[in-house]
Design a protein around this motif. Structure first.
Motif, PDB file in Angstrom:
ATOM      1  N   GLY A  47       0.812  -1.217  -0.057  1.00 25.13           N
ATOM      2  CA  GLY A  47      -0.177   0.026  -0.001  1.00 25.13           C
ATOM      3  C   GLY A  47       0.755   1.218   0.081  1.00 25.13           C
ATOM      4  O   GLY A  47       0.695   2.246  -0.759  1.00 25.13           O
ATOM      5  N   HIS A  48       1.903   1.294   0.908  1.00 25.06           N
ATOM      6  CA  HIS A  48       2.710   2.527   0.906  1.00 25.06           C
ATOM      7  C   HIS A  48       3.431   2.644  -0.404  1.00 25.06           C
ATOM      8  O   HIS A  48       3.907   3.839  -0.765  1.00 25.06           O
ATOM      9  CB  HIS A  48       3.500   2.485   2.243  1.00 25.06           C
ATOM     10  CG  HIS A  48       2.862   3.029   3.383  1.00 25.06           C
ATOM     11  ND1 HIS A  48       1.919   2.178   3.989  1.00 25.06           N
ATOM     12  CD2 HIS A  48       3.106   4.103   3.958  1.00 25.06           C
ATOM     13  CE1 HIS A  48       1.368   2.781   4.976  1.00 25.06           C
ATOM     14  NE2 HIS A  48       2.180   4.193   5.166  1.00 25.06           N
ATOM     15  N   THR A  49       3.947   1.573  -0.886  1.00 25.56           N
ATOM     16  CA  THR A  49       4.476   1.680  -2.234  1.00 25.56           C
ATOM     17  C   THR A  49       3.773   2.268  -3.271  1.00 25.56           C
ATOM     18  O   THR A  49       4.069   3.015  -4.155  1.00 25.56           O
ATOM     19  CB  THR A  49       5.293   0.346  -2.749  1.00 25.56           C
ATOM     20  OG1 THR A  49       6.197  -0.256  -1.567  1.00 25.56           O
ATOM     21  CG2 THR A  49       5.851   0.253  -4.131  1.00 25.56           C
ATOM     22  N   LEU A  50       2.444   1.737  -3.467  1.00 26.31           N
ATOM     23  CA  LEU A  50       1.451   2.231  -4.215  1.00 26.31           C
ATOM     24  C   LEU A  50       1.362   3.912  -4.045  1.00 26.31           C
ATOM     25  O   LEU A  50       1.338   4.702  -4.997  1.00 26.31           O
ATOM     26  CB  LEU A  50       0.353   1.740  -4.328  1.00 26.31           C
ATOM     27  CG  LEU A  50       0.189   0.203  -4.795  1.00 26.31           C
ATOM     28  CD1 LEU A  50      -1.269  -0.253  -4.389  1.00 26.31           C
ATOM     29  CD2 LEU A  50       0.406   0.067  -6.263  1.00 26.31           C
ATOM     30  N   PHE A  51       1.292   4.316  -2.854  1.00 30.31           N
ATOM     31  CA  PHE A  51       1.184   5.646  -2.356  1.00 30.31           C
ATOM     32  C   PHE A  51       2.504   6.468  -2.622  1.00 30.31           C
ATOM     33  O   PHE A  51       2.253   7.449  -3.414  1.00 30.31           O
ATOM     34  CB  PHE A  51       0.829   5.678  -0.973  1.00 30.31           C
ATOM     35  CG  PHE A  51       0.555   7.022  -0.407  1.00 30.31           C
ATOM     36  CD1 PHE A  51      -0.066   7.882  -1.072  1.00 30.31           C
ATOM     37  CD2 PHE A  51       0.848   7.434   0.892  1.00 30.31           C
ATOM     38  CE1 PHE A  51      -0.462   9.176  -0.579  1.00 30.31           C
ATOM     39  CE2 PHE A  51       0.641   8.647   1.526  1.00 30.31           C
ATOM     40  CZ  PHE A  51      -0.005   9.571   0.854  1.00 30.31           C
ATOM     41  N   LEU A  52       3.424   5.951  -2.558  1.00 28.76           N
ATOM     42  CA  LEU A  52       4.739   6.680  -3.051  1.00 28.76           C
ATOM     43  C   LEU A  52       4.909   6.782  -4.574  1.00 28.76           C
ATOM     44  O   LEU A  52       5.125   7.721  -5.043  1.00 28.76           O
ATOM     45  CB  LEU A  52       5.841   5.853  -2.650  1.00 28.76           C
ATOM     46  CG  LEU A  52       7.173   6.039  -2.970  1.00 28.76           C
ATOM     47  CD1 LEU A  52       7.694   7.562  -2.415  1.00 28.76           C
ATOM     48  CD2 LEU A  52       8.323   5.179  -2.922  1.00 28.76           C
ATOM     49  N   LEU A  53       4.502   5.570  -5.383  1.00 27.71           N
ATOM     50  CA  LEU A  53       4.278   6.029  -6.748  1.00 27.71           C
ATOM     51  C   LEU A  53       3.064   6.724  -7.286  1.00 27.71           C
ATOM     52  O   LEU A  53       3.417   7.705  -8.030  1.00 27.71           O
ATOM     53  CB  LEU A  53       4.136   4.596  -7.429  1.00 27.71           C
ATOM     54  CG  LEU A  53       5.233   3.440  -7.264  1.00 27.71           C
ATOM     55  CD1 LEU A  53       4.929   2.165  -7.604  1.00 27.71           C
ATOM     56  CD2 LEU A  53       6.578   4.156  -7.954  1.00 27.71           C
TER      57      LEU A  53
END
Length: 185
Positions: A47-53
């Motif tokens: 989830g946080h990787t998606l948010f970062l991207l």
């Protein structure tokens, strides 16, 4: 004499950014189904990787809108520049916080000050919204587009559990974005 400028990647970047935010919000809700947040677990990290991207993609949208809105008016050019800088500074603040969430050692080494935690999201949203309003005035976006994005951001600010709803509103507001504008030579 008038020239047409086009940013063919702008609309796909805007839609992708909103979809990544929607993915983050959905994974965040799924992670909390058992009543607690599982920091470091698959759902949290994904989830946080998606948010970062998504934030990086929103940064590209800010840059693209600034380029698409080029004008001869010094006043409007200054508004566009300030909005782009505010949005990008806010996006950088978001990236700092997200990297701290993903990598606890990073957070320990360079913890974000309160100004970054509070001011970053506000600068990001304000910068993006100003550019979206300018895009609506330039008829690159319907007038209701920035309104939906604002309501989406407000929903997220009210309660992070509303992230999927807020992201869907942001997506709906960005979907009709046009990628070509006339410009004075």
């Amino acid at each position: 004499m008038s020239r047409r400028i086009s940013y063919p990647w702008l609309r796909p970047a805007a839609v992708t950014a909103a979809l990544l935010l929607l993915g983050y919000g959905t994974l965040r809700l799924l992670d909390r189904l058992d009543g607690h947040i599982s920091k470091g677990a698959w759902g949290w990290n994904t989830g946080h990787t998606l948010f970062l991207l998504g934030i990086v993609a929103f940064g590209a949208v800010i840059v693209g809108l600034r380029g698409l809105l080029r004008t001869r008016s010094p006043r409007l050019r200054a508004v566009d520049e300030m909005a782009a800088v505010a949005g990008l500074v806010g996006a950088a603040a978001f990236v700092w916080v997200i990297l701290g969430d993903l990598f606890p050692r990073f957070a320990d080494a360079v913890p974000p000050p309160d100004a970054v935690l509070l001011g970053g999201p506000a600068l990001f949203e304000l910068g993006l919204l100003v550019l979206l309003v300018r895009a609506a005035v330039a008829r690159l976006l319907p007038a209701w587009g920035p309104v939906l994005v604002l309501v989406g951001f407000a929903a997220i600010a009210v309660n992070l559990d509303l992230l999927p709803v807020g992201a869907a509103l942001v997506l709906a507001g960005l979907l009709p974005l046009r990628i070509t504008a006339g410009r004075e030579a």
